[in-house]
Design a protein around this motif. Structure first.
Motif, PDB file in Angstrom:
ATOM      1  N   VAL A  85       0.834  -1.198   0.000  1.00 24.26           N
ATOM      2  CA  VAL A  85       0.000   0.000   0.000  1.00 24.26           C
ATOM      3  C   VAL A  85       0.875   1.257   0.000  1.00 24.26           C
ATOM      4  CG1 VAL A  85      -1.618   1.380   1.371  1.00 24.26           C
ATOM      5  CG2 VAL A  85      -2.010  -1.067   1.055  1.00 24.26           C
ATOM      6  N   ARG A  86       1.929   1.239   0.794  1.00 25.05           N
ATOM      7  CA  ARG A  86       2.837   2.404   0.821  1.00 25.05           C
ATOM      8  C   ARG A  86       3.458   2.636  -0.551  1.00 25.05           C
ATOM      9  NH1 ARG A  86       4.059   0.571   6.038  1.00 25.05           N
ATOM     10  NH2 ARG A  86       5.859  -0.608   5.333  1.00 25.05           N
ATOM     11  N   LEU A  87       3.840   1.555  -1.220  1.00 25.15           N
ATOM     12  CA  LEU A  87       4.423   1.695  -2.551  1.00 25.15           C
ATOM     13  C   LEU A  87       3.400   2.266  -3.531  1.00 25.15           C
ATOM     14  CD1 LEU A  87       6.481  -1.626  -2.783  1.00 25.15           C
ATOM     15  CD2 LEU A  87       7.396   0.702  -2.593  1.00 25.15           C
ATOM     16  N   LYS A  88       2.158   1.833  -3.422  1.00 25.59           N
ATOM     17  CA  LYS A  88       1.113   2.386  -4.291  1.00 25.59           C
ATOM     18  C   LYS A  88       0.912   3.874  -4.004  1.00 25.59           C
ATOM     19  CE  LYS A  88      -1.428  -1.940  -4.962  1.00 25.59           C
ATOM     20  NZ  LYS A  88      -2.693  -2.684  -4.727  1.00 25.59           N
ATOM     21  N   GLN A  89       1.025   4.250  -2.748  1.00 21.08           N
ATOM     22  CA  GLN A  89       0.923   5.662  -2.396  1.00 21.08           C
ATOM     23  C   GLN A  89       2.077   6.458  -2.997  1.00 21.08           C
ATOM     24  OE1 GLN A  89       0.811   5.322   1.880  1.00 21.08           O
ATOM     25  NE2 GLN A  89      -1.433   5.316   1.960  1.00 21.08           N
ATOM     26  N   LEU A  90       3.283   5.869  -2.967  1.00 17.97           N
ATOM     27  CA  LEU A  90       4.437   6.551  -3.564  1.00 17.97           C
ATOM     28  C   LEU A  90       4.233   6.759  -5.054  1.00 17.97           C
ATOM     29  CD1 LEU A  90       7.594   4.908  -1.906  1.00 17.97           C
ATOM     30  CD2 LEU A  90       6.464   7.057  -1.338  1.00 17.97           C
ATOM     31  N   ALA A  91       3.716   5.741  -5.729  1.00 16.79           N
ATOM     32  CA  ALA A  91       3.473   5.865  -7.164  1.00 16.79           C
ATOM     33  C   ALA A  91       2.461   6.973  -7.447  1.00 16.79           C
ATOM     34  CB  ALA A  91       2.970   4.530  -7.730  1.00 16.79           C
ATOM     35  N   PHE A  92       1.418   7.034  -6.632  1.00 21.04           N
ATOM     36  CA  PHE A  92       0.404   8.073  -6.804  1.00 21.04           C
ATOM     37  C   PHE A  92       0.997   9.460  -6.562  1.00 21.04           C
ATOM     38  CE2 PHE A  92      -2.747  10.918  -4.947  1.00 21.04           C
ATOM     39  CZ  PHE A  92      -3.713  10.946  -5.952  1.00 21.04           C
ATOM     40  N   LEU A  93       1.763   9.608  -5.476  1.00 24.59           N
ATOM     41  CA  LEU A  93       2.345  10.908  -5.149  1.00 24.59           C
ATOM     42  C   LEU A  93       3.353  11.352  -6.215  1.00 24.59           C
ATOM     43  CD1 LEU A  93       2.868  10.479  -1.302  1.00 24.59           C
ATOM     44  CD2 LEU A  93       1.181  11.927  -2.439  1.00 24.59           C
TER      45      LEU A  93
END
Length: 249
Positions: A85-93
């Protein structure tokens, strides 16, 4: 001697492991943030397009890292799920930062290196649980000092400067001595990129960013994939045991 098949005449580079890929991702975010800091320090907040391509590459690299982790088909523990989930957040940001001016874009990726490092440690732990410990890179079993220094370097927390013929190392969390840095460089584990890090103060000279080499990345990935060292049984009795023994005399 048999001739290898035509498609195998050339060596194929071994793809990075998921842990190595996450360490490399942290380095990419460090480089991206350094670029934004340099632009901001020279007073160029209007250079909106300077970071757009880099932000897009980061988003793509983060999605690739997510795929590498999920392809391992590990047991989905809470820790691993949160890491993804954190990695998906990084991709979004990262993707969103391309639509903003430099100050806001810099804020959106500010914590990305640390987040990628944390995910690397989580994935390494989950791989170890599933498949057992791994071995160190040949010839590079790290000491505790080198391990701590490489971790600090991988997170983008180490820069080097020189003044009046002397070299200085600046770190954030774990202490990194100049002798330790020279040892890492001599062993091909770390390298410095001249004038790539922002200055320490407005108007000051650019600093040298210390980065992991490919060998250093492999060595650190192997080190964090090992189980914690177990302590040998102590021959000294604990205070409670010693006190009980004294009463029985």
């Amino acid at each position: 001697m048999t001739t290898p098949p035509e498609g195998l005449l050339f060596d194929v580079a071994v793809p990075p492991t998921p842990v190595e890929r996450l360490l490399l991702l942290a380095d990419q975010y460090v480089q991206h943030n350094d670029m934004l800091d340099r632009l901001l320090r020279v007073g160029s907040p209007s250079e909106h397009g300077a970071h757009v391509a880099s932000a897009g590459q980061l988003a793509s690299a983060t999605h690739s890292a997510i795929t590498a982790v999920t392809d391992e088909r590990l047991f989905e523990s809470h820790e691993l799920s949160e890491a993804v989930v954190r990695l998906k957040q990084l991709a979004f940001l990262s993707s969103a930062s391309a639509d903003h001016a430099l100050p806001i874009a810099r804020t959106l990726t500010a914590l990305a290196p640390a987040a990628a490092m944390g995910c690397a440690k989580t994935v390494a732990r989950e791989l170890r649980r599933r498949r057992g410990s791994t071995t160190d890179a040949p010839g590079h079993r790290l000491t505790d000092t080198h391990h701590s220094a490489l971790w600090e370097v991988a997170g983008g927390n180490v820069v080097a400067t020189s003044s009046q013929g002397r070299q200085y190392v600046h770190y954030r969390d774990e202490r990194v001595l100049i002798g330790t840095l020279r040892s890492l460089e001599a062993n091909g584990l770390a390298e410095r990129v001249a004038k790539s890090a922002p200055s320490a103060y407005i108007g000051g000279p650019l600093q040298d960013r210390i980065r992991l080499t490919a060998v250093g990345t492999t060595a650190l990935a192997a080190a964090i994939s090992r189980p914690p060292a177990t302590r040998a049984p102590s021959t000294t009795p604990s205070p409670a045991v010693a006190k009980a023994a004294a009463r029985s005399r």
